[in-house]
Write an enzyme that holds these catalytic residues in place. Structure first.
Site, PDB file in Angstrom:
ATOM      1  N   ASN A   8       2.452   0.615   0.002  1.00  0.00           N
ATOM      2  CA  ASN A   8       2.745  -0.705   0.567  1.00  0.00           C
ATOM      3  C   ASN A   8       2.089  -1.784  -0.287  1.00  0.00           C
ATOM      4  O   ASN A   8       0.873  -1.962  -0.245  1.00  0.00           O
ATOM      5  CB  ASN A   8       2.202  -0.745   2.015  1.00  0.00           C
ATOM      6  N   TRP A   9       2.925  -2.485  -1.046  1.00  0.00           N
ATOM      7  CA  TRP A   9       2.389  -3.493  -1.970  1.00  0.00           C
ATOM      8  C   TRP A   9       1.979  -4.782  -1.259  1.00  0.00           C
ATOM      9  O   TRP A   9       1.392  -5.666  -1.858  1.00  0.00           O
ATOM     10  CB  TRP A   9       3.437  -3.838  -3.036  1.00  0.00           C
ATOM     11  N   LYS A  10       2.352  -4.925  -0.009  1.00  0.00           N
ATOM     12  CA  LYS A  10       2.092  -6.163   0.737  1.00  0.00           C
ATOM     13  C   LYS A  10       2.634  -7.371  -0.065  1.00  0.00           C
ATOM     14  O   LYS A  10       3.679  -7.237  -0.680  1.00  0.00           O
ATOM     15  CB  LYS A  10       0.607  -6.281   1.054  1.00  0.00           C
ATOM     16  N   HIS A  91       3.400  -3.858  11.310  1.00  0.00           N
ATOM     17  CA  HIS A  91       2.125  -3.773  10.582  1.00  0.00           C
ATOM     18  C   HIS A  91       1.118  -4.743  11.204  1.00  0.00           C
ATOM     19  O   HIS A  91       1.479  -5.855  11.605  1.00  0.00           O
ATOM     20  CB  HIS A  91       2.350  -4.094   9.100  1.00  0.00           C
ATOM     21  N   GLU A  93      -1.013  -6.640   9.994  1.00  0.00           N
ATOM     22  CA  GLU A  93      -1.130  -7.965   9.365  1.00  0.00           C
ATOM     23  C   GLU A  93      -0.059  -8.917   9.887  1.00  0.00           C
ATOM     24  O   GLU A  93      -0.283 -10.121  10.017  1.00  0.00           O
ATOM     25  CB  GLU A  93      -1.054  -7.816   7.831  1.00  0.00           C
ATOM     26  N   GLU A 160      -2.701   3.405  11.995  1.00  0.00           N
ATOM     27  CA  GLU A 160      -3.468   2.546  11.102  1.00  0.00           C
ATOM     28  C   GLU A 160      -4.534   1.780  11.877  1.00  0.00           C
ATOM     29  O   GLU A 160      -4.273   0.658  12.334  1.00  0.00           O
ATOM     30  CB  GLU A 160      -2.539   1.534  10.432  1.00  0.00           C
ATOM     31  N   GLY A 166      -7.860  -2.191   4.408  1.00  0.00           N
ATOM     32  CA  GLY A 166      -8.368  -3.111   3.385  1.00  0.00           C
ATOM     33  C   GLY A 166      -9.875  -3.285   3.394  1.00  0.00           C
ATOM     34  O   GLY A 166     -10.397  -4.218   2.786  1.00  0.00           O
ATOM     35  N   SER A 203      -7.341   2.210   3.938  1.00  0.00           N
ATOM     36  CA  SER A 203      -8.274   2.510   2.840  1.00  0.00           C
ATOM     37  C   SER A 203      -8.103   3.905   2.239  1.00  0.00           C
ATOM     38  O   SER A 203      -9.084   4.560   1.879  1.00  0.00           O
ATOM     39  CB  SER A 203      -9.723   2.289   3.288  1.00  0.00           C
ATOM     40  N   GLY A 225      -4.039  -1.181  -0.748  1.00  0.00           N
ATOM     41  CA  GLY A 225      -4.782  -1.652  -1.927  1.00  0.00           C
ATOM     42  C   GLY A 225      -4.664  -0.749  -3.146  1.00  0.00           C
ATOM     43  O   GLY A 225      -4.409  -1.224  -4.261  1.00  0.00           O
TER      44      GLY A 225
HETATM   45  P1  PGA Z   1      -5.165  -0.419   2.649  1.00  0.00           P
HETATM   46  O1  PGA Z   1      -3.885  -0.877   3.465  1.00  0.00           O
HETATM   47  O2  PGA Z   1      -4.835   0.907   2.011  1.00  0.00           O
HETATM   48  O3  PGA Z   1      -5.412  -1.487   1.659  1.00  0.00           O
HETATM   49  O4  PGA Z   1      -6.277  -0.263   3.642  1.00  0.00           O
HETATM   50  C1  PGA Z   1      -3.176   0.025   4.239  1.00  0.00           C
HETATM   51  C2  PGA Z   1      -2.078  -0.683   5.005  1.00  0.00           C
HETATM   52  O5  PGA Z   1      -2.266  -1.820   5.401  1.00  0.00           O
HETATM   53  O6  PGA Z   1      -1.014  -0.138   5.193  1.00  0.00           O
END
Ligand code: PGA
Length: 240
Positions: A8-10, A91, A93, A160, A166, A203, A225
């Protein structure tokens, strides 16, 4: 069963040139199903590349209508017609920064499934909830599933925990396994899913990927990340 790894590149990277470089660092393996979730603007161009690479694409979000006057939105049908196979919905976020509610998420899930997309639904508790103990966490996730899942029969769930996203502080793999077992129990008993897939996110990197995927209950990982670092991506794939 093959593990599912979603990169997931966000909201990254900021130029297509870089996106191409990142994408090229993902080397196909027979051992896992590899999926890249780039920002919408790169989907079309990357689709051309995936045709050769056997790597699937996921969108990071989708709207619940197929077309119409919804400025700024992208529809399930558009994704489907582009050849995108997966979509991430709910998600944390988006829940946090865009105020997505369980009701909105449920509408998106239903519309995406109807369009023939494979849905990856994200659920997970925040730190405050986690600090209140395992039972509270389980209740929270059970509730989230009940609201987001309503009316559906088939999707992939990503567990998650928000406190692990993150932060560089991944959930202890044994705890993630317990939560995933719990989620699978709900999916099979309450929702009658036959072989639900549940993956872990938060993470994940080359140092800990093996600790998660070694468990048969954990069907894969959602990598944020670390998916922006070609070396990490290579290592993660090698370790599968
Ligand atoms: P992260 O993100 O690996 O940077 O913790 C995971 C995610 O949000 O899917």
């Amino acid at each position: 069963m093959k593990k599912l790894i979603i990169f997931n590149w966000k909201m990254n990277p900021s130029a297509f040139k870089e996106a191409k470089r990142l994408f090229n660092s993902i080397l196909y393996t027979k051992k896992a199903e590899l999926i890249v979730a780039p920002p919408f603007v790169y989907l079309n161009a990357l689709k051309v590349k995936t045709n050769k690479s056997k790597i699937e694409l996921a969108a990071q979000d989708v709207f619940w209508e197929n077309q119409g006057a919804y400025t700024g939105e992208v529809s399930p049908l558009m994704l489907r017609n582009l050849g995108v196979k997966y979509v991430i919905i709910g998600h944390s976020e988006r829940r946090k920064y865009l105020g997505e509610t369980d009701e909105m998420i449920n509408k998106k899930v239903l519309a995406a499934l109807k369009a023939g997309l494979k849905v990856v639904l994200c659920v997970g508790e925040n730190l405050k909830t986690r600090q209140r103990g395992q039972k509270v966490v389980e209740n929270f996730v059970r509730n989230q599933l009940a609201k987001d899942f309503k009316g559906t029969k088939n999707l992939i769930v990503a567990y998650e925990p928000i406190w692990a996203i993150g932060t560089g502080r991944a959930c202890p793999p044994e705890d993630a396994r317990e939560m995933i077992k719990f989620i699978k129990r709900i999916l099979t008993t309450k929702y009658k899913l036959r072989q639900p897939k549940v993956i872990y996110g938060g993470s994940v990197d080359s140092k800990n990927i093996k600790d998660f995927v070694k468990y048969k209950e954990i069907d894969g990982a959602l990598v944020g990340g670390a998916s922006l670092k070609p070396k990490e991506v290579k290592k993660i794939i090698q370790l599968l």
